[in-house]
Write an enzyme that holds these catalytic residues in place. Structure first.
Site, PDB file in Angstrom:
ATOM      1  N   GLU A  96       0.816  -1.204   0.000  1.00  0.00           N
ATOM      2  CA  GLU A  96       0.000   0.000   0.000  1.00  0.00           C
ATOM      3  C   GLU A  96       0.852   1.258   0.000  1.00  0.00           C
ATOM      4  O   GLU A  96       1.966   1.280   0.513  1.00  0.00           O
ATOM      5  CB  GLU A  96      -0.925  -0.011   1.220  1.00  0.00           C
ATOM      6  CG  GLU A  96      -1.995  -1.075   1.091  1.00  0.00           C
ATOM      7  CD  GLU A  96      -2.978  -1.093   2.247  1.00  0.00           C
ATOM      8  OE1 GLU A  96      -4.137  -1.450   2.007  1.00  0.00           O
ATOM      9  OE2 GLU A  96      -2.607  -0.767   3.381  1.00  0.00           O
ATOM     10  N   CYS A 109       3.377   8.489   0.850  1.00  0.00           N
ATOM     11  CA  CYS A 109       3.868   7.570   1.872  1.00  0.00           C
ATOM     12  C   CYS A 109       4.003   6.207   1.196  1.00  0.00           C
ATOM     13  O   CYS A 109       3.038   5.692   0.643  1.00  0.00           O
ATOM     14  CB  CYS A 109       2.855   7.529   3.020  1.00  0.00           C
ATOM     15  SG  CYS A 109       3.241   6.312   4.288  1.00  0.00           S
ATOM     16  N   CYS A 116       5.750  -6.837   7.563  1.00  0.00           N
ATOM     17  CA  CYS A 116       6.867  -6.362   8.381  1.00  0.00           C
ATOM     18  C   CYS A 116       7.251  -7.492   9.335  1.00  0.00           C
ATOM     19  O   CYS A 116       6.384  -8.187   9.849  1.00  0.00           O
ATOM     20  CB  CYS A 116       6.459  -5.119   9.187  1.00  0.00           C
ATOM     21  SG  CYS A 116       7.848  -4.370  10.088  1.00  0.00           S
ATOM     22  N   CYS A 120       5.519  -4.199  16.409  1.00  0.00           N
ATOM     23  CA  CYS A 120       5.085  -3.098  17.260  1.00  0.00           C
ATOM     24  C   CYS A 120       3.596  -3.307  17.551  1.00  0.00           C
ATOM     25  O   CYS A 120       2.815  -3.559  16.637  1.00  0.00           O
ATOM     26  CB  CYS A 120       5.322  -1.761  16.555  1.00  0.00           C
ATOM     27  SG  CYS A 120       7.040  -1.585  16.037  1.00  0.00           S
ATOM     28  N   CYS A 123       0.662  -1.207  15.681  1.00  0.00           N
ATOM     29  CA  CYS A 123       0.735  -1.030  14.226  1.00  0.00           C
ATOM     30  C   CYS A 123       0.104  -2.218  13.500  1.00  0.00           C
ATOM     31  O   CYS A 123       0.480  -3.369  13.750  1.00  0.00           O
ATOM     32  CB  CYS A 123       2.196  -0.885  13.813  1.00  0.00           C
ATOM     33  SG  CYS A 123       2.445  -0.890  12.029  1.00  0.00           S
ATOM     34  N   SER A 199      12.150   6.579   7.796  1.00  0.00           N
ATOM     35  CA  SER A 199      11.688   6.376   9.172  1.00  0.00           C
ATOM     36  C   SER A 199      12.020   4.957   9.611  1.00  0.00           C
ATOM     37  O   SER A 199      11.787   4.004   8.888  1.00  0.00           O
ATOM     38  CB  SER A 199      10.168   6.592   9.223  1.00  0.00           C
ATOM     39  OG  SER A 199       9.663   6.229  10.494  1.00  0.00           O
ATOM     40  N   LEU A 223      10.160   6.544  18.228  1.00  0.00           N
ATOM     41  CA  LEU A 223      10.604   6.367  19.609  1.00  0.00           C
ATOM     42  C   LEU A 223       9.470   5.812  20.482  1.00  0.00           C
ATOM     43  O   LEU A 223       9.591   4.770  21.090  1.00  0.00           O
ATOM     44  CB  LEU A 223      11.120   7.707  20.145  1.00  0.00           C
ATOM     45  CG  LEU A 223      11.772   7.701  21.506  1.00  0.00           C
ATOM     46  CD1 LEU A 223      13.017   6.826  21.527  1.00  0.00           C
ATOM     47  CD2 LEU A 223      12.132   9.131  21.947  1.00  0.00           C
ATOM     48  N   ASN A 298      -3.918   6.096  15.599  1.00  0.00           N
ATOM     49  CA  ASN A 298      -5.030   5.636  14.768  1.00  0.00           C
ATOM     50  C   ASN A 298      -5.428   4.252  15.242  1.00  0.00           C
ATOM     51  O   ASN A 298      -4.640   3.311  15.101  1.00  0.00           O
ATOM     52  CB  ASN A 298      -4.590   5.550  13.303  1.00  0.00           C
ATOM     53  CG  ASN A 298      -4.163   6.901  12.796  1.00  0.00           C
ATOM     54  OD1 ASN A 298      -4.900   7.868  12.888  1.00  0.00           O
ATOM     55  ND2 ASN A 298      -2.947   6.979  12.287  1.00  0.00           N
ATOM     56  N   CYS A 341      -1.334   6.398   9.383  1.00  0.00           N
ATOM     57  CA  CYS A 341      -0.145   5.718   9.914  1.00  0.00           C
ATOM     58  C   CYS A 341      -0.527   4.464  10.673  1.00  0.00           C
ATOM     59  O   CYS A 341      -1.390   4.507  11.545  1.00  0.00           O
ATOM     60  CB  CYS A 341       0.565   6.598  10.931  1.00  0.00           C
ATOM     61  SG  CYS A 341       1.497   7.882  10.208  1.00  0.00           S
TER      62      CYS A 341
HETATM   63  N1  SAH Z   1       8.800   0.768  10.121  1.00  0.00           N
HETATM   64  C1  SAH Z   1       9.080   2.139  10.115  1.00  0.00           C
HETATM   65  C2  SAH Z   1       8.279   2.938   9.104  1.00  0.00           C
HETATM   66  C3  SAH Z   1       6.827   2.565   8.948  1.00  0.00           C
HETATM   67  S1  SAH Z   1       5.784   2.937  10.309  1.00  0.00           S
HETATM   68  C4  SAH Z   1       8.912   2.724  11.500  1.00  0.00           C
HETATM   69  O1  SAH Z   1       8.416   2.008  12.372  1.00  0.00           O
HETATM   70  O2  SAH Z   1       9.312   3.864  11.705  1.00  0.00           O
HETATM   71  C5  SAH Z   1       5.579   4.719  10.160  1.00  0.00           C
HETATM   72  C6  SAH Z   1       5.150   5.422  11.427  1.00  0.00           C
HETATM   73  O3  SAH Z   1       3.783   5.126  11.760  1.00  0.00           O
HETATM   74  C7  SAH Z   1       5.976   5.025  12.628  1.00  0.00           C
HETATM   75  O4  SAH Z   1       6.366   6.130  13.388  1.00  0.00           O
HETATM   76  C8  SAH Z   1       4.999   4.173  13.374  1.00  0.00           C
HETATM   77  O5  SAH Z   1       5.352   4.066  14.701  1.00  0.00           O
HETATM   78  C9  SAH Z   1       3.709   4.906  13.152  1.00  0.00           C
HETATM   79  N2  SAH Z   1       2.529   4.125  13.505  1.00  0.00           N
HETATM   80  C10 SAH Z   1       2.410   2.782  13.509  1.00  0.00           C
HETATM   81  N3  SAH Z   1       1.168   2.421  13.911  1.00  0.00           N
HETATM   82  C11 SAH Z   1       0.493   3.554  14.176  1.00  0.00           C
HETATM   83  C12 SAH Z   1      -0.841   3.832  14.595  1.00  0.00           C
HETATM   84  N4  SAH Z   1      -1.734   2.851  14.809  1.00  0.00           N
HETATM   85  N5  SAH Z   1      -1.213   5.127  14.758  1.00  0.00           N
HETATM   86  C13 SAH Z   1      -0.339   6.130  14.488  1.00  0.00           C
HETATM   87  N6  SAH Z   1       0.923   5.924  14.081  1.00  0.00           N
HETATM   88  C14 SAH Z   1       1.344   4.648  13.919  1.00  0.00           C
HETATM   89 FE1  SF4 Z   2       6.947  -2.539  11.272  1.00  0.00          FE
HETATM   90 FE2  SF4 Z   2       7.123   0.180  11.579  1.00  0.00          FE
HETATM   91 FE3  SF4 Z   2       4.793  -1.117  11.962  1.00  0.00          FE
HETATM   92 FE4  SF4 Z   2       6.778  -1.420  13.712  1.00  0.00          FE
HETATM   93  S1  SF4 Z   2       5.670   0.512  13.254  1.00  0.00           S
HETATM   94  S2  SF4 Z   2       5.491  -3.077  12.894  1.00  0.00           S
HETATM   95  S3  SF4 Z   2       8.536  -1.406  12.379  1.00  0.00           S
HETATM   96  S4  SF4 Z   2       5.901  -0.965  10.049  1.00  0.00           S
END
Ligand code: SAH
Ligand code: SF4
Length: 353
Positions: A96, A109, A116, A120, A123, A199, A223, A298, A341
Site C-alpha cells: 500500500e 507515503c 513487516c 510493534c 501497528c 523512518s 521512539l 489511529n 499511519c
Molecule cells: N517501520 C518504520 C516505518 C513505517 S511505520 C517505522 O516504524 O518507523 C511509520 C510510522 O507510523 C511510525 O512512526 C509508526 O510508529 C507509526 N505508527 C504505527 N502504527 C500507528 C498507529 N496505529 N497510529 C499512528 N501511528 C502509527
Molecule cells: Fe513494522 Fe514500523 Fe509497523 Fe513497527 S511501526 S510493525 S517497524 S511498520
C-alpha cells in the site's frame, strides 16, 4: 535440454551491466543512456513504448529480460482528501501507498517491504508477517506512480516522500538506499533528498551504517517511549536494540551527517502520555539536536489502545515546548479508509492472487 535461467528484471541491472550487454549486441554507447531514461526517468509502461530504441533491440530486450510493473489494484478516497492505493506486484503480492494533500504540498507515503517482520503492538502492519523485501525498482515505482497520480488528482507534483508505509526500511537496507538514489538523482526523478524522510523503528547498527553511507535525506526514529521497559513492551525491537544502544548510534549519526533527527511519538492513552513519560522524553531529547513529532494514534482492530485525550495531548505538547524541545503535533489523516499511519494492512484489498 538445458532449462532457461529465470530472466532478470530490466531494472535490476547497473549502468555498467547495461553498457556491457549493449556492447555485446553491437549497439552504440548512447543506447545505455536512452534505456536508462526510459527506466528511471520516464518510468515507461512497456518495453514496446521505448520509441527511440530500434525495434530489433526492443525485441531482444523482451527476450532477455522481464520488465515487471506495479499495477494499481485499488484506490480509496478519504473524506479528508487522502488517497490510499493498493499496488499489485508481479508475483501477486500487495502493498500500500498513500497520497496526503496538505497546505505544504502532496506527500507520498510508500512501503519498503510486503508486511513487516517486527511486531510493534500498535501497528496493523506489525500483525502481518513479512512476505518479502521490495526490490529497489518496486520502491522507486511507487514514487513514480504516485507522482503521476498526485498531478492527476491534485494538479500538483509530489512535494515530499516518506518511507512510512508498510515495512521496516532498514531491514531492506540496500534496496531502500538504491531507491533513494533513483528518486533523488537528476538522472532519475530529481527530487531533493531533503524532501524525503526515512523512518525506522530503531536498528542501531543500521543507523551507524546510514551515517557511514552519508544519508542525505531527513531521518526519523519511531521512539514512542523514552523509558526502556515501556518501549520494549510496546515495541519488542527495543529488546534487541535498547535505547542504550540507540543513543550512541544517534550521536554518531548526527556527528557524521549533521541532520537533525525527528523522534516520532504516538500518544497512547494512559500508556506513554503521562508526566514521567514527558520528562523521560525531554531528557532523551538532550542527546542530539532533534525535534519531536507527536502523532495521534489511529485505532486498529488488533489492539485495544486508545488515542490520548485532548487535555493530556495538550499538556504533553505544552511541557515539551516549555522545556525548549521543538515539537509538532500531527493529526490523523485518512482514518476512514485505514490509510493513516499504522493502519496499512490490506484490509480493503482482495486477497493476493
Ligand atoms: N517501520 C518504520 C516505518 C513505517 S511505520 C517505522 O516504524 O518507523 C511509520 C510510522 O507510523 C511510525 O512512526 C509508526 O510508529 C507509526 N505508527 C504505527 N502504527 C500507528 C498507529 N496505529 N497510529 C499512528 N501511528 C502509527
Ligand atoms: Fe513494522 Fe514500523 Fe509497523 Fe513497527 S511501526 S510493525 S517497524 S511498520
Amino acid at each position: 535440454m538445458l532449462s532457461r535461467p529465470a530472466k532478470r528484471d530490466l531494472r535490476a541491472q547497473s549502468v555498467e551491466q547495461w553498457a556491457e550487454y549493449l556492447e555485446g549486441l553491437g549497439q552504440p554507447r548512447y543506447r545505455a543512456q536512452q534505456l536508462f531514461d526510459w527506466l528511471w526517468v520516464k518510468n515507461a509502461e512497456r518495453i514496446e513504448d521505448m520509441s527511440n530504441l530500434p525495434k530489433a533491440l526492443r525485441a531482444q530486450l523482451e527476450a532477455d529480460f522481464s520488465y515487471h510493473k506495479l499495477a494499481i489494484a485499488h484506490r480509496l478516497q478519504s473524506a479528508d482528501g487522502t488517497l490510499k492505493y493498493g499496488f499489485r506486484l508481479w508475483d501477486g503480492k500487495l502493498i500500500e501507498g498513500v497520497l496526503i494533500p496538505s497546505a505544504h504540498g502532496v506527500t507520498a507515503c510508500i512501503s519498503s517491504q510486503v508486511g513487516c517482520s517486527l511486531d510493534c503492538t500498535f501497528c496493523a502492519t506489525g500483525y502481518l508477517r513479512l512476505q518479502r523485501n521490495l526490490e529497489a525498482y518496486e520502491i522507486y515505482e511507487q514514487v513514480a506512480l504516485l507522482r503521476t497520480e498526485a498531478q492527476a488528482a491534485f494538479g500538483e507534483p509530489l512535494s515530499h516522500v516518506v518511507y512510512m508505509g508498510m515495512g521496516e526500511p532498514l531491514l531492506n537496507y540496500r534496496n531502500v538506499l538504491l531507491s533513494i538514489e533513483k528518486v533523488t538523482r537528476p538522472e532519475g526523478l530529481g527530487m531533493s533528498p531533503r524532501r524525503l524522510t526515512l523512518s525506522t523503528s530503531g536498528i542501531a547498527k543500521q543507523i551507524v551504517r546510514l551515517a557511514d553511507d552519508g544519508l542525505k535525506t531527513e531521518f526519523a526514529l519511531s521512539l514512542h517511549s523514552a523509558r526502556e521497559a515501556l518501549r520494549a513492551q510496546i515495541m519488542p525491537i527495543s529488546l534487541s536494540n535498547p535505547l542504550s544502544e540507540l543513543v550512541p548510534a544517534l550521536v554518531y549519526f548526527y556527528e557524521k551527517t549533521g541532520t537533525r533527527v525527528t523522534y516520532e511519538y504516538v500518544l497512547l492513552d494512559g500508556v506513554n502520555d503521562g508526566p514521567e513519560d514527558v520528562e523521560a522524553l525531554i531528557d532523551f531529547s538532550r542527546h542530539i539536536p532533534c525535534k519531536v513529532n507527536l502523532i495521534e494514534y489511529n485505532p486498529i482492530a488488533e489492539a485495544d489502545y486508545r488515542p490520548s485525550r485532548e487535555a493530556r495531548t495538550r499538556a504533553f505538547e505544552g511541557r515539551l515546548a516549555q522545556a525548549g524541545v521543538l515539537v509538532t503535533l500531527r493529526r490523523s489523516r485518512g482514518k476512514d479508509i485505514d490509510g493513516a499511519c499504522g493502519q496499512l494492512a490490506l484490509r480493503h484489498l482482495p486477497a493476493a492472487g
